[in-house]
Motif scaffolding. Structure first.
Motif, short mmCIF file in Angstrom:
data_model
loop_
_atom_site.label_atom_id
_atom_site.label_comp_id
_atom_site.label_asym_id
_atom_site.label_seq_id
_atom_site.Cartn_x
_atom_site.Cartn_y
_atom_site.Cartn_z
N ASP A 193 0.90 -1.28 0.14
CA ASP A 193 -0.09 -0.06 0.02
C ASP A 193 0.99 1.22 -0.06
N LEU A 194 1.99 1.14 0.80
CA LEU A 194 2.88 2.41 0.79
C LEU A 194 3.33 2.58 -0.58
N MET A 195 3.84 1.49 -1.11
CA MET A 195 4.54 1.50 -2.61
C MET A 195 3.23 2.19 -3.68
N GLU A 196 2.28 1.58 -3.45
CA GLU A 196 1.08 2.21 -4.43
C GLU A 196 0.98 3.69 -4.22
N ASP A 197 1.05 4.19 -2.72
CA ASP A 197 0.89 5.46 -2.50
C ASP A 197 1.94 6.32 -2.99
N LEU A 198 3.28 5.92 -3.26
CA LEU A 198 4.30 6.56 -3.70
C LEU A 198 4.52 6.42 -5.15
N GLY A 199 3.59 5.65 -5.85
CA GLY A 199 3.55 5.62 -7.22
C GLY A 199 4.53 4.72 -7.78
N LEU A 200 4.96 3.60 -6.98
CA LEU A 200 5.69 2.71 -7.36
C LEU A 200 5.24 1.38 -7.76
N GLU A 201 5.78 0.42 -8.37
CA GLU A 201 5.41 -1.20 -8.88
C GLU A 201 5.39 -1.91 -7.64
N THR A 202 4.21 -2.56 -7.45
CA THR A 202 4.12 -3.27 -6.16
C THR A 202 4.54 -4.83 -6.29
N ALA A 203 4.74 -5.16 -7.33
CA ALA A 203 4.89 -6.56 -7.70
C ALA A 203 5.99 -7.03 -7.18
N TYR A 204 5.77 -8.29 -6.64
CA TYR A 204 7.09 -8.89 -5.69
C TYR A 204 8.33 -9.08 -6.57
N GLY A 205 9.05 -8.73 -5.89
CA GLY A 205 10.62 -8.90 -6.34
C GLY A 205 11.12 -7.82 -7.78
N HIS A 206 10.12 -6.80 -7.87
CA HIS A 206 10.12 -6.09 -9.51
C HIS A 206 11.58 -5.29 -9.23
N TYR A 207 12.04 -4.96 -8.23
CA TYR A 207 13.07 -3.87 -8.20
C TYR A 207 14.61 -4.62 -7.89
N VAL A 208 14.42 -6.05 -8.22
CA VAL A 208 15.74 -6.51 -7.98
C VAL A 208 17.00 -5.99 -8.86
N ASP A 209 16.50 -5.70 -10.17
CA ASP A 209 17.78 -5.20 -11.00
C ASP A 209 18.44 -3.87 -10.82
N VAL A 210 17.71 -3.20 -9.80
CA VAL A 210 18.05 -1.76 -9.40
C VAL A 210 18.87 -1.87 -8.00
N ALA A 211 18.94 -3.01 -7.38
CA ALA A 211 19.27 -2.97 -6.02
C ALA A 211 20.70 -3.26 -5.90
N PRO A 212 21.53 -2.65 -5.22
CA PRO A 212 22.88 -2.56 -5.09
C PRO A 212 23.34 -3.98 -4.13
N ALA A 213 24.49 -4.21 -4.38
CA ALA A 213 24.64 -5.77 -3.52
C ALA A 213 24.69 -5.46 -2.10
N GLU A 214 24.83 -4.31 -1.48
CA GLU A 214 24.57 -3.87 -0.15
C GLU A 214 23.23 -4.17 0.34
N LEU A 215 22.22 -3.93 -0.55
CA LEU A 215 20.66 -4.25 -0.27
C LEU A 215 20.52 -5.69 -0.42
N LEU A 216 21.04 -6.28 -1.35
CA LEU A 216 20.76 -7.80 -1.54
C LEU A 216 21.36 -8.62 -0.32
N ALA A 217 22.49 -8.07 0.16
CA ALA A 217 23.12 -8.87 1.18
C ALA A 217 22.16 -8.68 2.56
N THR A 218 21.52 -7.78 2.76
CA THR A 218 20.63 -7.51 4.11
C THR A 218 19.42 -8.57 3.62
N VAL A 219 18.83 -8.79 2.62
CA VAL A 219 17.87 -9.58 2.38
C VAL A 219 18.33 -10.96 2.58
N ASN A 220 19.59 -11.52 1.85
CA ASN A 220 20.08 -12.76 1.69
C ASN A 220 20.49 -13.18 3.43
#
Length: 348
Positions: A192-219
């Protein structure tokens, strides 16, 4: 977002490779006859784009999977061998880089020490005081890789706990999953937050713009959640998330109000200010307390989970602030380079 619409209703597409390791893993997922090569693991940067993307892709087989990849590949022996090699490289680096030498309570107390002075301020301080809408949109897009599955990796520890620790962990997770109300699930609130900000809400959509530092926190959450041997570290990770959430969420709610975000965006963080202040005490006294009462030998692992989470969050914070203070974007392109554009495009 209307009731009934789910951000995870279909599996995402496979991302773009960032090096030989991720290329080998993606090739194996596209062609079951292809065996992922492990030759490049030993020399790979354990925190780098290539290894972290390869791990992220392999872990996602245990969550939502990928479009065009058979569900049975989750337990493919060749992929599990590749994952183990990548995990060993990552976990060895984490063990080497955390300070150690603390009790669980000391490590928790360290989390509650607020930074002093402008140079010590973190990402949420920056967003509260000077962040623009573009910064908040980037932050939400990147954090979506975790928040659209919020609490899922922590649920894996439940069958590995017992007694007071299990009861307390389930109580906190019950809140994270909406306390029986699907529209209150925290992952849904973030969509809902993403929708409010005009972002795509699909799961995993933004992986190709995520830096390694972000991926590491998820991993890290997936790594700790998937291994029974690391259950103490997973509890430490969970505690870190809950202890640091309330003050950070308060700052992010203020940031969103200041830039004029809508009520759905603000609500996600308002909810965490209240809920996680309560969760912190439950996690400290009952989840960690109960675990160490029954399995005191796990205390070093709890500390590892706390300190590894802090280490990776600090690395991510440095990456974001360096980009934003320089007037640029924290997002990357598919080749792992910095984006030059000042405004993230809405991907719809």
């Amino acid at each position: 977002m209307p009731i009934g619409r789910e951000p995870r209703e279909r599996s995402p597409r496979l991302p773009t490779a960032r090096g030989p390791l991720s290329n080998a893993v993606l090739g194996a997922l596209r062609d079951a006859c292809h065996q992922p090569s492990l030759r490049a693991v030993e020399g790979a940067d354990p925190y780098g784009d290539d290894l972290q993307l390869a791990l992220y892709v392999l872990y996602e087989l245990h969550y939502q999977g990928f479009d065009g990849v058979e569900d049975e590949r989750e337990w493919d022996p060749a992929l599990l061998r590749a994952r183990r090699a990548l995990e060993d490289r990552f976990l060895t680096a984490l063990r080497d880089d955390v300070p150690g030498g603390a009790t669980a309570l000391e490590a928790l107390d360290d989390l509650q020490t607020e930074p002093v002075g402008p140079e010590a301020a973190g990402v949420s301080h920056f967003l509260r005081d000077e962040g623009e809408m573009r910064h908040l949109r980037e932050y939400a897009a990147l954090r979506s890789l975790y928040h659209l599955k919020e609490a899922d990796p922590h649920a894996w520890v439940i069958p590995r706990l017992h007694g007071r620790a299990k009861a307390a962990m389930v109580a906190v997770e019950f809140d994270e999953f909406g306390a029986g109300r699907p529209d209150e699930i925290h992952a849904r609130l973030f969509a809902d937050l993403m929708e409010d900000l005009g972002l795509e809400t699909a799961y995993g959509h933004y992986v190709d713009v995520a830096p390694a530092e972000l991926l590491a926190t998820v991993n890290l959450a997936s790594l700790l959640g998937l291994h029974r041997a690391l259950r103490g570290a997973l509890v430490g990770h969970f505690a870190t998330v809950e202890v640091t959430s309330s003050p950070g969420s308060r700052r992010l709610a203020k940031a969103l109000r200041r830039v004029g975000a809508g009520p759905a965006a603000v609500r996600f963080y308002d909810e965490h200010v209240e809920a996680d202040a309560v969760h912190e005490q439950v996690v400290r006294h009952d989840v960690i307390g109960g675990l160490l009462e029954s399995e005191p030998s796990l205390e070093p692992d709890v500390v590892l989970g706390i300190q590894a989470t802090t280490l990776l969050e600090d690395r991510l914070g440095a990456r974001l602030l360096d980009a934003w203070h320089g007037g640029g974007s924290a997002l990357v392109d598919v080749h792992g380079g910095a984006r030059r554009g000042r405004e993230m495009q809405t991907a719809r």
